[in-house]
Design an enzyme around this catalytic site. Structure first.
Site: not given
Lengths: 429, 434
Positions: B67, B70-71, B142
Site C-alpha cells: 500500500h 502504491e502511494h 489514513e
C-alpha cells in the site's frame, strides 16, 4: 447526448430518456416537498413503510421474492435534501430482457410492482399495517443513532446543525428521533395521503425503451389524481444574516483522528449566473486532487490523508472536510484559511483554471454515463426555479473567466468551524 | 491480437499478450462518454514474505508496504502524477487489496495521452528518502481514519479471529509502527520483484478502438527495457484449517453495536473453473439463507436484531477464503447466536428448488446490471484472471449449477463447529458475557 422527452401526466412530470447504452432500464420517482420540522420524520419513515408491504405483497419477503423473480430487479428508496426541499426517491433498476434467454416483459412487471409500492400500500381503514410501522420505526431509530458511529457523517451533521440552527436546512434528512415516538399507523397514513396529493411528483425512465410504449405504461400504472399543479417555481430558501464573527464549536470523543469541518456561505445556488464560477472555485480550492487543499494540507504539510471541499448546490454552502491529528488543529486551520485568502486574491494561474475546467467537465460527462447520475442532473432543473439545460453546461463552464472566479470568491464568507476532537489529545496541550 | 465475442451479453473482448509478458485487454463500449483503464499487478498486502528477484534469501517486509508503494508511485521526478492526469482532464486513483495493486484513470477526453501517463508512471519508480518520510504522515492519518471506522475494525477483527498465521489478517495499510520501518530500498525491492510486466494486466473499457490502443501500448513497451521474466517465490505460512479463535469483542465509540459471523474456508486451494463454481455456489446459498427474500431475514428483522445494513458475502483467493454475515445490531451477541442457529438449521434442510431458480435469476440480473459499469468489468475481470477464472463465464456457470452441487458445496463449507468465528463491536462501557 440523448434527448429527454418531457411531458405532463396530470400534475406529475414524466421524463423519458431513450438510450441503447445500458443492459438495464432505470425508473426513478421523486416526491418533492418543503423541508420542515413537522414532516421531516414522517417523510423519512414513509418510504421504508411503503416498500415493506403492499396490498399485493403482504411483507418484505414477498416483495423481495417478486423482485428476485424479475431477474434481481433492485428497489431502493431514500430521502435527500436539496436545499430546503425534502425529496423522497424510489429507484428501480431492472434487466432488459433483450439480454436474457427468457423473454418475459420485465419492464411492465417492474413498473407494476413499483406502482403497487407507491400507490397501493398494505392498509385497512386508512391505517398502515401496525406491525410494519413499528418495525420500521425501530429500524429508523437505529439508523439515526448510527450516524454517531461514522465520525465523518457525524461531524457533517453537527456542522450543519450548528451552522443552520435558525434555518430549515439544519433539520437532518432522517428527521428527529423524538418525533418518531409520536408517529403511528394512522397519522403516517394520513400524511401519506397528503403527500400524494401535495408533493411535486416526477417520474423518470432511462433505458433502451420506446417512448410511446413507456408513456402508455406509466399512464396505466401511475394514474394521476392530484387536483392542483405543484410544479411552479420552488420558493426561495431562507438566507440568514451573515455572522460578524465565525462560530467555533468543539466536541470531544475517544477517537484516533480529529474531524475538522468548516462551513462557508457562498450566496450562490444552482441556476444563478455565477453557479459554474462557484463550482470551478471549489475545484481549484478543494474539489480535486490538484486543488490547493489537497496539495497544501496533504502533500506539502503531511497533515492529513484527506482534505477536500464540496458545494451544497441548493443551499449556497461550501464545506471543507479534513481528518487530522487533534493536536494539529491550528496548523491545519491556518493552512486552510490561507488557501481561501489566496483564492480571494486570485492567486491561481490560467493553467490551473484550464486544468480545473477539464477535470470538472470530465466529472459531469462521467456522471451522465450512469443512469442515476444523468437523472440526478436532469432533476436539478425540476427543483430549481432557474433552469440551465444540460446541453448548455459544458459551454457555460468554458466561458467562466478568472475574474468571474475571483468575484464569486469575494462573496464567500466563513460561518462555522466545527471540530470533533480526540479525547486523549487533551493531555498534549 | 485475439478477439472473443460473447453473444448473449453482446460484448466483444480483445486481447494481446506482449513480448515482455504484459497482457492487454480492451472491451469497447459504444455510447459511453467515459473510458476507464486499470493497470494491475498481482501483488497485494498478503505478499509480505518472498525471495527478491536476483537474490537467494527470502525477506519478510514491513506490513503495509504494498500500500505504501502504491502511494509513492504517484510521485515522479517532475512531481505529482495526479497533476498530469488532471491537466489531461482525467481523474486518477489506485487501490491495494489482499492480492492486487491497481492503478486507474477515467476520462472522457485525451484517452491516448492518459493511457501513456498511466503506463509510464507505474513503470517509472522514483523514491527518495525525503519523499518516503513525508508520506508516513499521510499514511498515518489514513490508518487512524480506519481505526475509527467501526465497520473496518469489525471486518479485520473477524479476519484476525479466523486466521492464525495467514497475512490476510494483517491490515492492508499496516500499522503506524510498521510503516515507520519502510525505507526507499525496501520499496525498490518490492517494486522490482512484483512490477515486472509479466506479473501485470492492463484493462481498458470505453468507447475506444481496440487495435489502435493495443498498438500504442505495444510501441510503448517496445521502447522500454525489461529483464527476462522470472517466477516469483512467495512464501505463505502454514495455516490451520480451523479458526484461530471463536469470538472477539471490540469496544468502540459507537451507539449501535455490530456483529459479523465468519465461516473460514477449509481447503482454500481452488483455482480456475473449480473456484468459479465454488464461489458462485456459495453466493447463491448465502442469498437463499440470508437474502432479503429469505425467511431468515424476515425473522431476524421481526426479532429486532437487524436493520437494512445486514449483508453477507463469500470471497476466495488462492490460499484463503471466507463467508461473512452480519451488520448493525442493538444486540450483536444475540444476532451472532441466531445466525449460527440459522446456518445449522438451513444446512440440515433440503434446498428448495424454487428458491434456487429464483436466486439464480436474481444473480443473472445482477450480473447484467454490473455490465453497465466499466469499473466493475475492469476490476473484476482482472481479479478473475489472476485466479485463472473467466468473468464472462459467470452467466453460463450460474445456469449450469444444480441443487445437488449447491448442497454438496454448502454441507462442506458450513462446518460451524470448527470454521465459525464471530467478531462484535460494542458501545464503550457496555459489557458482554465474555
Amino acid at each position: 447526448m440523448e434527448q429527454t422527452k418531457n411531458f405532463k401526466l396530470g400534475a406529475a412530470g414524466v421524463h423519458i430518456i431513450p438510450t441503447a447504452t445500458f443492459k438495464t432500464n432505470t425508473f426513478i420517482i421523486q416526491m418533492n416537498a418543503p423541508l420542515i420540522k413537522e414532516t421531516a420524520s414522517k417523510r423519512a419513515l414513509l418510504p421504508n413503510v411503503l416498500q415493506n408491504g403492499t396490498a399485493d405483497y403482504a411483507n418484505r419477503q414477498q416483495i423481495r421474492s417478486a423482485l428476485d423473480e424479475l431477474y434481481g430487479a433492485s428497489l431502493t428508496t431514500d430521502v435527500t435534501k436539496k436545499g430546503e426541499r425534502h425529496i423522497i426517491s424510489f429507484r428501480m433498476d431492472i434487466a432488459n430482457e433483450k439480454f436474457l434467454k427468457d423473454q418475459t416483459p420485465l419492464m411492465e412487471k417492474g413498473l407494476k410492482l413499483l406502482s403497487s409500492v407507491l400507490l397501493n400500500p398494505k392498509q385497512s381503514n386508512n391505517k398502515f399495517d401496525p406491525k410494519i410501522v413499528a418495525e420500521e420505526k425501530r429500524s429508523h431509530k437505529q439508523k439515526i443513532a448510527s450516524i454517531y458511529d461514522d465520525k465523518m457523517r457525524f461531524a457533517n451533521k453537527r456542522l450543519t446543525e450548528e451552522m443552520c440552527k435558525e434555518e430549515p436546512f439544519g433539520i437532518h434528512v432522517f428527521g428527529q428521533e423524538d418525533d418518531l415516538d409520536n408517529l403511528n399507523e394512522e397519522n403516517l397514513y394520513e400524511y401519506y395521503k397528503q403527500a400524494l396529493q401535495e408533493d411535486q411528483l416526477d417520474i423518470y425512465v432511462m433505458g433502451d425503451v420506446d417512448v410511446d410504449h413507456v408513456k402508455n405504461l406509466i399512464s396505466t400504472y401511475f394514474p394521476q389524481n392530484q387536483t392542483k399543479d405543484h410544479s411552479g417555481p420552488a420558493p426561495a430558501g431562507s438566507t440568514p444574516a451573515l455572522k460578524e464573527k465565525a462560530n467555533e464549536v468543539v466536541d470531544e470523543q475517544s477517537v484516533q483522528q480529529g474531524k475538522l469541518h468548516i462551513g462557508y456561505r457562498t450566496q450562490v445556488v444552482y441556476g444563478d449566473d455565477d453557479y459554474f464560477a462557484l463550482q470551478l472555485f471549489n475545484g481549484l480550492f478543494g474539489g480535486f486532487s490538484h486543488s490547493k487543499l489537497f496539495i497544501n494540507v496533504r502533500e506539502k504539510a503531511s497533515l492529513a490523508y484527506y482534505a477536500a471541499s464540496r458545494v451544497e448546490s441548493f443551499k449556497g454552502l461550501l464545506i471543507v472536510m479534513s481528518g487530522i491529528q487533534s493536536a494539529n488543529y491550528e496548523k491545519a486551520t491556518d493552512i486552510i484559511f490561507k488557501q481561501m485568502e489566496e483564492m480571494k486574491e486570485g492567486k491561481f494561474t490560467e493553467d490551473d483554471l484550464q486544468q480545473t475546467k477539464a477535470v470538472y467537465k470530465n466529472q459531469i460527462l462521467e456522471t451522465m454515463d450512469v443512469p442515476r447520475g444523468r437523472i440526478e442532473l436532469e432533476y436539478h432543473n425540476q427543483v430549481s426555479s432557474n433552469k440551465i439545460p444540460l446541453e448548455e453546461w459544458i459551454d457555460r463552464i468554458d466561458k467562466v473567466t478568472k475574474e468571474d472566479i475571483v468575484k464569486v470568491a469575494g462573496k464567500i464568507q466563513l460561518d462555522t468551524i466545527y471540530f470533533l476532537k480526540g479525547r486523549e489529545a487533551l493531555s498534549n496541550e | 491480437m485475439n478477439k472473443t465475442t460473447f453473444e448473449q451479453i453482446q460484448e466483444t473482448l480483445y486481447l494481446e499478450t506482449l513480448s515482455n509478458g504484459l497482457q492487454v485487454y480492451v472491451l469497447p463500449k459504444k455510447g459511453f462518454n467515459k473510458t476507464f483503464a486499470t493497470f494491475t499487478t498481482k501483488y497485494g498486502s498478503i505478499d509480505n514474505y518472498f525471495t527478491p528477484i536476483g537474490e537467494q534469501e527470502p525477506v519478510r517486509v514491513p506490513d503495509g508496504i504494498a500500500h505504501f508503494l502504491e502511494h509513492k508511485l504517484f510521485e515522479d521526478e517532475e512531481g505529482d502524477v495526479f497533476q498530469q492526469f488532471s491537466k489531461q482532464g482525467a481523474s486518477a486513483n489506485a487501490f491495494t487489496s489482499f492480492t492486487r495493486t491497481a492503478y486507474l484513470f477515467s476520462s472522457t477526453s485525451e484517452i491516448e495521452k492518459n493511457l501513456e501517463t498511466l503506463v509510464d508512471f507505474v513503470q517509472k519508480p522514483y523514491f527518495t528518502k525525503d519523499s518516503v518520510d513525508k508520506e508516513k504522515g499521510i499514511i498515518e492519518q489514513e490508518i487512524k481514519m480506519y481505526e475509527d471506522n467501526p465497520d473496518w475494525q469489525n471486518f479485520f477483527g473477524l479476519l484476525k479471529s479466523m486466521f492464525k498465521k495467514h497475512p490476510v489478517a494483517i491490515d492492508i495499510a499496516g500499522t503506524v509502527e510498521s510503516i515507520n520501518k519502510t525505507t526507499k530500498d525496501l520499496l525498490y525491492t518490492c517494486y522490482h520483484t512484483f512490477y515486472h510486466p509479466s506479473n501485470m494486466v492492463l484493462f481498458i473499457v470505453g468507447n475506444v478502438e481496440p487495435e489502435k490502443l493495443i498498438k500504442q501500448v505495444r510501441q510503448n513497451q517496445e521502447s522500454k527495457k525489461f529483464a527476462a521474466p522470472e517466477d516469483i517465490n512467495r512464501i505463505t505460512p502454514e495455516e490451520p484449517a480451523e479458526v484461530a479463535e471463536k469470538k472477539k469483542v471490540i469496544p468502540m465509540a459507537v451507539n449501535t453495536g455490530k456483529c459479523l459471523v465468519g465461516i473460514k474456508e477449509k481447503e482454500p486451494d481452488k483455482q480456475g473453473e473449480d473456484l468459479l463454481r465454488h464461489e458462485l455456489s456459495l453466493q447463491l446459498v448465502l442469498e437463499m439463507m440470508f437474502g432479503q427474500s429469505s425467511e431468515n431475514y424476515q425473522t431476524l428483522y421481526e426479532e429486532g436484531l437487524i436493520d437494512d445494513s445486514f449483508s453477507f458475502d463469500y470471497t476466495a483467493e488462492y490460499g484463503f477464503g471466507f463467508s461473512v454475515i452480519g451488520g448493525d445490531s442493538s444486540n450483536p451477541e444475540a444476532l451472532a447466536e441466531r445466525v449460527r442457529e440459522m446456518i445449522i438449521k438451513f444446512t440440515n434442510q433440503e434446498l428448495d428448488q424454487k428458491a434456487v431458480d429464483r436466486i439464480r435469476k436474481k444473480k443473472i440480473g445482477y450480473f447484467l446490471k454490473a455490465m453497465n459499469s466499466p469499473e466493475f468489468i475492469a476490476n473484476q475481470f482482472t481479479r478473475y484472471l489472476f485466479n485463472d477464472m473467466d468473468l464472462f463465464e459467470v452467466i453460463p456457470v450460474l445456469e449450469s449449477l444444480t441443487a445437488e452441487e449447491l448442497t454438496e458445496t454448502m454441507e462442506n463449507h458450513f462446518a460451524v463447529d470448527s470454521q465459525l468465528s464471530q467478531c462484535l463491536i460494542i458501545p464503550e462501557g457496555e459489557r458482554t458475557s465474555e
